[in-house]
Design a protein around this motif. Structure first.
Motif, PDB file in Angstrom:
ATOM      1  N   LEU A  94     -51.999 -24.927 -12.026  1.00 27.63           N
ATOM      2  CA  LEU A  94     -50.566 -23.670 -10.913  1.00 27.63           C
ATOM      3  C   LEU A  94     -50.310 -24.836 -10.244  1.00 27.63           C
ATOM      4  N   GLN A  95     -50.264 -26.091  -9.702  1.00 22.70           N
ATOM      5  CA  GLN A  95     -49.509 -26.996  -9.140  1.00 22.70           C
ATOM      6  C   GLN A  95     -48.970 -27.804 -10.007  1.00 22.70           C
ATOM      7  N   LYS A  96     -49.276 -28.367 -10.771  1.00 22.72           N
ATOM      8  CA  LYS A  96     -48.572 -29.237 -11.875  1.00 22.72           C
ATOM      9  C   LYS A  96     -47.276 -28.047 -12.155  1.00 22.72           C
ATOM     10  N   LEU A  97     -48.006 -26.899 -12.717  1.00 20.85           N
ATOM     11  CA  LEU A  97     -46.596 -26.242 -13.406  1.00 20.85           C
ATOM     12  C   LEU A  97     -45.635 -25.919 -12.350  1.00 20.85           C
ATOM     13  N   PHE A  98     -46.118 -25.826 -10.778  1.00 21.02           N
ATOM     14  CA  PHE A  98     -45.261 -25.550  -9.742  1.00 21.02           C
ATOM     15  C   PHE A  98     -44.035 -27.056  -9.669  1.00 21.02           C
ATOM     16  N   CYS A  99     -44.918 -28.324  -9.446  1.00 21.80           N
ATOM     17  CA  CYS A  99     -44.181 -28.703  -9.830  1.00 21.80           C
ATOM     18  C   CYS A  99     -42.550 -29.655 -10.331  1.00 21.80           C
ATOM     19  N   ALA A 100     -43.313 -29.099 -11.609  1.00 22.03           N
ATOM     20  CA  ALA A 100     -42.237 -28.982 -13.374  1.00 22.03           C
ATOM     21  C   ALA A 100     -41.445 -27.620 -12.687  1.00 22.03           C
ATOM     22  N   VAL A 101     -41.878 -26.932 -12.504  1.00 20.11           N
ATOM     23  CA  VAL A 101     -40.475 -25.784 -12.597  1.00 20.11           C
ATOM     24  C   VAL A 101     -39.667 -25.704 -10.501  1.00 20.11           C
ATOM     25  N   THR A 102     -40.153 -26.077 -10.532  1.00 18.30           N
ATOM     26  CA  THR A 102     -39.730 -26.671  -8.844  1.00 18.30           C
ATOM     27  C   THR A 102     -38.772 -27.941  -9.342  1.00 18.30           C
ATOM     28  N   ALA A 103     -38.740 -29.198  -9.495  1.00 22.91           N
ATOM     29  CA  ALA A 103     -38.529 -29.758 -10.653  1.00 22.91           C
ATOM     30  C   ALA A 103     -36.729 -29.744 -11.249  1.00 22.91           C
ATOM     31  N   VAL A 104     -37.317 -28.480 -12.230  1.00 23.67           N
ATOM     32  CA  VAL A 104     -35.888 -28.619 -13.268  1.00 23.67           C
ATOM     33  C   VAL A 104     -35.091 -27.552 -12.085  1.00 23.67           C
ATOM     34  N   SER A 105     -35.566 -27.050 -10.771  1.00 27.04           N
ATOM     35  CA  SER A 105     -34.519 -26.542 -10.070  1.00 27.04           C
ATOM     36  C   SER A 105     -34.343 -26.718  -9.327  1.00 27.04           C
ATOM     37  N   VAL A 106     -34.414 -27.506  -8.818  1.00 34.34           N
ATOM     38  CA  VAL A 106     -33.723 -28.585  -8.205  1.00 34.34           C
ATOM     39  C   VAL A 106     -32.572 -29.406  -8.314  1.00 34.34           C
ATOM     40  N   LEU A 107     -32.644 -29.854  -9.787  1.00 29.54           N
ATOM     41  CA  LEU A 107     -32.020 -30.551 -10.928  1.00 29.54           C
ATOM     42  C   LEU A 107     -31.258 -29.462 -10.853  1.00 29.54           C
ATOM     43  N   MET A 108     -31.056 -28.304 -11.274  1.00 31.42           N
ATOM     44  CA  MET A 108     -29.553 -27.283 -11.623  1.00 31.42           C
ATOM     45  C   MET A 108     -28.871 -26.982 -10.297  1.00 31.42           C
ATOM     46  N   LYS A 109     -30.267 -27.414  -8.450  1.00 28.59           N
ATOM     47  CA  LYS A 109     -28.914 -26.795  -7.407  1.00 28.59           C
ATOM     48  C   LYS A 109     -28.293 -27.561  -7.108  1.00 28.59           C
ATOM     49  N   LEU A 110     -28.536 -29.140  -7.546  1.00 32.60           N
ATOM     50  CA  LEU A 110     -28.192 -30.422  -6.932  1.00 32.60           C
ATOM     51  C   LEU A 110     -26.859 -30.036  -8.251  1.00 32.60           C
ATOM     52  N   SER A 111     -26.577 -29.993  -9.222  1.00 34.96           N
ATOM     53  CA  SER A 111     -25.195 -29.439  -9.275  1.00 34.96           C
ATOM     54  C   SER A 111     -24.097 -28.361  -9.422  1.00 34.96           C
ATOM     55  N   PHE A 112     -24.636 -27.813  -8.740  1.00 35.14           N
ATOM     56  CA  PHE A 112     -24.426 -26.440  -8.059  1.00 35.14           C
ATOM     57  C   PHE A 112     -24.953 -25.517  -6.849  1.00 35.14           C
ATOM     58  N   SER A 113     -25.276 -26.601  -5.884  1.00 32.53           N
ATOM     59  CA  SER A 113     -25.792 -26.302  -4.621  1.00 32.53           C
ATOM     60  C   SER A 113     -24.885 -25.267  -3.789  1.00 32.53           C
ATOM     61  N   ASN A 114     -23.593 -25.423  -4.022  1.00 35.50           N
ATOM     62  CA  ASN A 114     -22.114 -24.332  -2.436  1.00 35.50           C
ATOM     63  C   ASN A 114     -20.885 -24.151  -3.643  1.00 35.50           C
ATOM     64  N   THR A 115     -20.482 -22.866  -3.679  1.00 33.29           N
ATOM     65  CA  THR A 115     -19.916 -22.578  -3.825  1.00 33.29           C
ATOM     66  C   THR A 115     -18.555 -22.608  -3.172  1.00 33.29           C
ATOM     67  N   SER A 116     -18.277 -23.083  -2.215  1.00 34.20           N
ATOM     68  CA  SER A 116     -17.596 -23.348  -1.756  1.00 34.20           C
ATOM     69  C   SER A 116     -16.058 -24.370  -2.597  1.00 34.20           C
ATOM     70  N   ARG A 117     -16.382 -24.742  -3.372  1.00 33.76           N
ATOM     71  CA  ARG A 117     -15.199 -25.307  -4.141  1.00 33.76           C
ATOM     72  C   ARG A 117     -14.792 -24.171  -4.935  1.00 33.76           C
ATOM     73  N   PHE A 118     -14.769 -22.518  -5.010  1.00 33.72           N
ATOM     74  CA  PHE A 118     -14.392 -21.370  -5.692  1.00 33.72           C
ATOM     75  C   PHE A 118     -13.288 -21.061  -4.342  1.00 33.72           C
ATOM     76  N   HIS A 119     -14.419 -20.978  -3.454  1.00 32.65           N
ATOM     77  CA  HIS A 119     -13.646 -20.786  -1.690  1.00 32.65           C
ATOM     78  C   HIS A 119     -11.924 -21.212  -1.405  1.00 32.65           C
ATOM     79  N   GLU A 120     -11.811 -22.447  -2.285  1.00 31.77           N
ATOM     80  CA  GLU A 120     -11.086 -23.311  -1.237  1.00 31.77           C
ATOM     81  C   GLU A 120      -9.889 -22.715  -2.257  1.00 31.77           C
ATOM     82  N   HIS A 121      -9.242 -21.782  -3.335  1.00 31.98           N
ATOM     83  CA  HIS A 121      -8.381 -21.045  -4.125  1.00 31.98           C
ATOM     84  C   HIS A 121      -8.323 -19.474  -3.607  1.00 31.98           C
ATOM     85  N   ASN A 122      -6.602 -19.563  -3.387  1.00 33.42           N
ATOM     86  CA  ASN A 122      -6.017 -18.296  -3.176  1.00 33.42           C
ATOM     87  C   ASN A 122      -6.987 -16.632  -4.012  1.00 33.42           C
ATOM     88  N   ILE A 123      -7.005 -16.379  -2.834  1.00 34.07           N
ATOM     89  CA  ILE A 123      -7.440 -15.276  -3.349  1.00 34.07           C
ATOM     90  C   ILE A 123      -5.988 -14.012  -4.229  1.00 34.07           C
TER      91      ILE A 123
END
Length: 218
Positions: free
Chosen positions: A189-218
């Motif tokens: 379970l610990q190994k699985l947790f580390c693997a899933v966490t690593a994949v999750s972190v990579l995804m978050k680094l590529s799309f960590s915040n949505t501030s760039r979408f808020h820079e456009h006029n609504i």
């Protein structure tokens, strides 16, 4: 599952004997703690134009992972046996019923809210000149809970509901996942947790915040 490894919450002996599970109240507090910053993130655009503040406040895509972690734990906690490394076969004997019981715990209210506010969503699409077929497609994605598979459309109708779409997809495969993870040792379970966490972190680094979408006029 976790109880067999000595790292699960203490379960009342009487409750365990009767085949039930003790409620873990602290999980409600954890969910409430996660909700506040996510709510702020969805309204930050209307409260400030400061780019640094927007980057700080629009981290909902990171925080929402906490909900998946909590809901995944609850699914495992309620569908596995106390003190044994295996699932509760009675609950998972019919995976389709397990899936639908989860979905129907939130779909009726999702359907009701979507219907009540659909005039607002349609009006917004009309205001911005959205073609009728695109509006119909967005409505279909919303009611079928498929919007998470279409990122560009996921945040159009009731933005937070993309979480329900992702949760539904997770619930679809959860019965099969639970059977395999329940049999893992603590080290596994610990190994699985580390693997899933690593994949999750990579995804978050590529799309960590949505501030760039808020820079456009609504």
């Amino acid at each position: 599952m976790a109880a067999a490894r000595g790292d699960a919450p203490i379960v009342d002996k009487k409750v365990a004997k009767e085949g039930g599970k003790e409620r873990i109240d602290c999980l409600d507090a954890c969910c409430a703690t996660l909700v506040l910053p996510i709510m702020l993130a969805h309204t930050a655009r209307f409260g400030t134009s400061n780019k640094a503040a927007l980057r700080l406040l629009t981290q909902e895509n990171v925080l929402v992972g906490g909900f998946f972690a909590i809901l995944g734990y609850i699914a495992a906690y309620t569908s596995t046996k106390v003190g044994e490394q295996k699932v509760d076969e009675q609950k998972l004997a019919r995976p389709e019923m397990w899936f639908w019981s989860r979905v129907m715990s939130y779909y009726p209210i999702h359907c009701l809210v979507s219907t009540l506010f659909s005039p607002m969503f349609i009006a917004a699409d009309t205001w911005y000149g959205t073609p009728l077929k695109t509006t119909a497609f967005r409505a279909f994605l919303n009611y079928s809970l498929l919007q998470a598979w279409f990122p560009k459309q996921a945040a159009i109708w009731n933005q937070p509901s993309w979480f329900l779409s992702a949760l539904t997809s997770s619930n679809l495969v959860m019965p099969a996942v639970l059977k395999r993870t329940a049999a893992l040792s603590k080290l596994g379970l610990q190994k699985l947790f580390c693997a899933v966490t690593a994949v999750s972190v990579l995804m978050k680094l590529s799309f960590s915040n949505t501030s760039r979408f808020h820079e456009h006029n609504i």
